[in-house]
Design a protein around this motif. Structure first.
Motif, PDB file in Angstrom:
ATOM      1  N   ILE A 269     -25.380  -0.966   6.429  1.00  0.00           N
ATOM      2  CA  ILE A 269     -25.350  -0.266   7.719  1.00  0.00           C
ATOM      3  C   ILE A 269     -26.538  -0.739   8.551  1.00  0.00           C
ATOM      4  O   ILE A 269     -27.413  -1.457   8.070  1.00  0.00           O
ATOM      5  N   TRP A 270     -26.570  -0.291   9.814  1.00  0.00           N
ATOM      6  CA  TRP A 270     -27.727  -0.544  10.668  1.00  0.00           C
ATOM      7  C   TRP A 270     -28.884   0.302  10.142  1.00  0.00           C
ATOM      8  O   TRP A 270     -28.714   1.492   9.878  1.00  0.00           O
ATOM      9  N   PRO A 271     -30.076  -0.265   9.983  1.00  0.00           N
ATOM     10  CA  PRO A 271     -31.210   0.486   9.426  1.00  0.00           C
ATOM     11  C   PRO A 271     -31.553   1.771  10.179  1.00  0.00           C
ATOM     12  O   PRO A 271     -31.923   2.770   9.557  1.00  0.00           O
ATOM     13  N   ASN A 272     -31.414   1.771  11.491  1.00  0.00           N
ATOM     14  CA  ASN A 272     -31.781   2.972  12.260  1.00  0.00           C
ATOM     15  C   ASN A 272     -30.795   4.119  12.068  1.00  0.00           C
ATOM     16  O   ASN A 272     -31.058   5.240  12.509  1.00  0.00           O
ATOM     17  N   GLU A 273     -29.672   3.887  11.399  1.00  0.00           N
ATOM     18  CA  GLU A 273     -28.689   4.949  11.168  1.00  0.00           C
ATOM     19  C   GLU A 273     -28.935   5.713   9.867  1.00  0.00           C
ATOM     20  O   GLU A 273     -28.324   6.757   9.645  1.00  0.00           O
ATOM     21  N   TYR A 274     -29.817   5.227   9.028  1.00  0.00           N
ATOM     22  CA  TYR A 274     -30.067   5.884   7.744  1.00  0.00           C
ATOM     23  C   TYR A 274     -31.260   6.823   7.868  1.00  0.00           C
ATOM     24  O   TYR A 274     -32.324   6.429   8.329  1.00  0.00           O
ATOM     25  N   GLU A 275     -31.062   8.074   7.444  1.00  0.00           N
ATOM     26  CA  GLU A 275     -32.109   9.087   7.552  1.00  0.00           C
ATOM     27  C   GLU A 275     -32.463   9.674   6.185  1.00  0.00           C
ATOM     28  O   GLU A 275     -32.780  10.857   6.070  1.00  0.00           O
ATOM     29  N   GLY A 276     -32.384   8.857   5.138  1.00  0.00           N
ATOM     30  CA  GLY A 276     -32.786   9.306   3.806  1.00  0.00           C
ATOM     31  C   GLY A 276     -31.736  10.120   3.061  1.00  0.00           C
ATOM     32  O   GLY A 276     -32.068  10.803   2.092  1.00  0.00           O
ATOM     33  N   GLU A 277     -30.482  10.033   3.482  1.00  0.00           N
ATOM     34  CA  GLU A 277     -29.434  10.800   2.816  1.00  0.00           C
ATOM     35  C   GLU A 277     -29.339  10.413   1.341  1.00  0.00           C
ATOM     36  O   GLU A 277     -29.566   9.261   0.973  1.00  0.00           O
ATOM     37  N   THR A 278     -28.984  11.376   0.495  1.00  0.00           N
ATOM     38  CA  THR A 278     -28.923  11.147  -0.951  1.00  0.00           C
ATOM     39  C   THR A 278     -27.510  10.896  -1.451  1.00  0.00           C
ATOM     40  O   THR A 278     -27.329  10.444  -2.580  1.00  0.00           O
ATOM     41  N   ASP A 279     -26.520  11.201  -0.649  1.00  0.00           N
ATOM     42  CA  ASP A 279     -25.123  11.041  -1.041  1.00  0.00           C
ATOM     43  C   ASP A 279     -24.333  10.467   0.122  1.00  0.00           C
ATOM     44  O   ASP A 279     -24.773  10.515   1.277  1.00  0.00           O
ATOM     45  N   LEU A 280     -23.137   9.967  -0.195  1.00  0.00           N
ATOM     46  CA  LEU A 280     -22.212   9.556   0.856  1.00  0.00           C
ATOM     47  C   LEU A 280     -20.787   9.678   0.342  1.00  0.00           C
ATOM     48  O   LEU A 280     -20.548   9.741  -0.865  1.00  0.00           O
ATOM     49  N   GLU A 281     -19.855   9.742   1.270  1.00  0.00           N
ATOM     50  CA  GLU A 281     -18.440   9.825   0.935  1.00  0.00           C
ATOM     51  C   GLU A 281     -17.722   8.639   1.556  1.00  0.00           C
ATOM     52  O   GLU A 281     -17.978   8.271   2.704  1.00  0.00           O
ATOM     53  N   PHE A 282     -16.821   8.042   0.760  1.00  0.00           N
ATOM     54  CA  PHE A 282     -16.044   6.909   1.222  1.00  0.00           C
ATOM     55  C   PHE A 282     -14.676   6.961   0.550  1.00  0.00           C
ATOM     56  O   PHE A 282     -14.587   7.075  -0.673  1.00  0.00           O
ATOM     57  N   ASN A 283     -13.633   6.900   1.349  1.00  0.00           N
ATOM     58  CA  ASN A 283     -12.255   6.937   0.838  1.00  0.00           C
ATOM     59  C   ASN A 283     -12.010   8.087  -0.134  1.00  0.00           C
ATOM     60  O   ASN A 283     -11.380   7.928  -1.172  1.00  0.00           O
ATOM     61  N   GLY A 284     -12.543   9.254   0.189  1.00  0.00           N
ATOM     62  CA  GLY A 284     -12.314  10.440  -0.623  1.00  0.00           C
ATOM     63  C   GLY A 284     -13.158  10.539  -1.880  1.00  0.00           C
ATOM     64  O   GLY A 284     -13.004  11.480  -2.651  1.00  0.00           O
ATOM     65  N   LYS A 285     -14.059   9.589  -2.115  1.00  0.00           N
ATOM     66  CA  LYS A 285     -14.924   9.622  -3.290  1.00  0.00           C
ATOM     67  C   LYS A 285     -16.354   9.924  -2.871  1.00  0.00           C
ATOM     68  O   LYS A 285     -16.820   9.450  -1.843  1.00  0.00           O
TER      69      LYS A 285
ATOM     70  N   VAL B 145     -20.836   7.048   9.926  1.00  0.00           N
ATOM     71  CA  VAL B 145     -21.354   5.789  10.455  1.00  0.00           C
ATOM     72  C   VAL B 145     -20.441   4.657   9.981  1.00  0.00           C
ATOM     73  O   VAL B 145     -19.754   4.782   8.966  1.00  0.00           O
ATOM     74  N   PHE B 146     -20.457   3.560  10.705  1.00  0.00           N
ATOM     75  CA  PHE B 146     -19.699   2.384  10.293  1.00  0.00           C
ATOM     76  C   PHE B 146     -20.545   1.544   9.337  1.00  0.00           C
ATOM     77  O   PHE B 146     -21.759   1.439   9.499  1.00  0.00           O
ATOM     78  N   ALA B 147     -19.869   0.956   8.345  1.00  0.00           N
ATOM     79  CA  ALA B 147     -20.553   0.174   7.322  1.00  0.00           C
ATOM     80  C   ALA B 147     -19.657  -0.967   6.855  1.00  0.00           C
ATOM     81  O   ALA B 147     -18.448  -0.955   7.089  1.00  0.00           O
TER      82      ALA B 147
END
Length: 102
Positions: free
Chosen positions: A62-78, A34-36
């Protein structure tokens, strides 16, 4: 009202149960891009995280409707763990994260 610009790509990560080649149960990551907007963590967020022994490192919006309760995320390899979310308004959901150790 101005258009919100989302110019960073993050991958929200949820998990599903799976079976390894050795037939052991494992957690299988499911990634969704998703875009953020990347934002600095506010001082109040840093204090709240420190109160429970964490160090808030980065915030994404992010847009609220794009979040589904995920516990982790990845950004720039981290890899980051989500420690808190906050819905600011109908257009903005803040995701406050700490860097994950893996």
């Amino acid at each position: 009202m101005g258009q919100t610009r989302r110019d960073s790509l993050i991958e929200l990560i949820s998990y599903t149960d799976g079976i390894s080649e050795m037939r052991d149960p494992i957690r299988v990551p499911v990634k969704r891009a998703v875009f953020a907007d990347e934002k600095s963590v506010r001082q109040s967020e840093s204090y709240q995280a420190a109160a429970v022994g964490l160090k808030a490192e980065v915030m994404f919006v992010i847009w609220p409707n794009e979040y589904e309760g995920e516990t982790d995320l990845e950004f720039n390899g981290k890899l980051y763990s989500v420690i808190r979310t906050f819905k600011r308004d109908v257009r903005d959901l803040e995701i406050i994260c700490i860097e994950s150790k893996g």
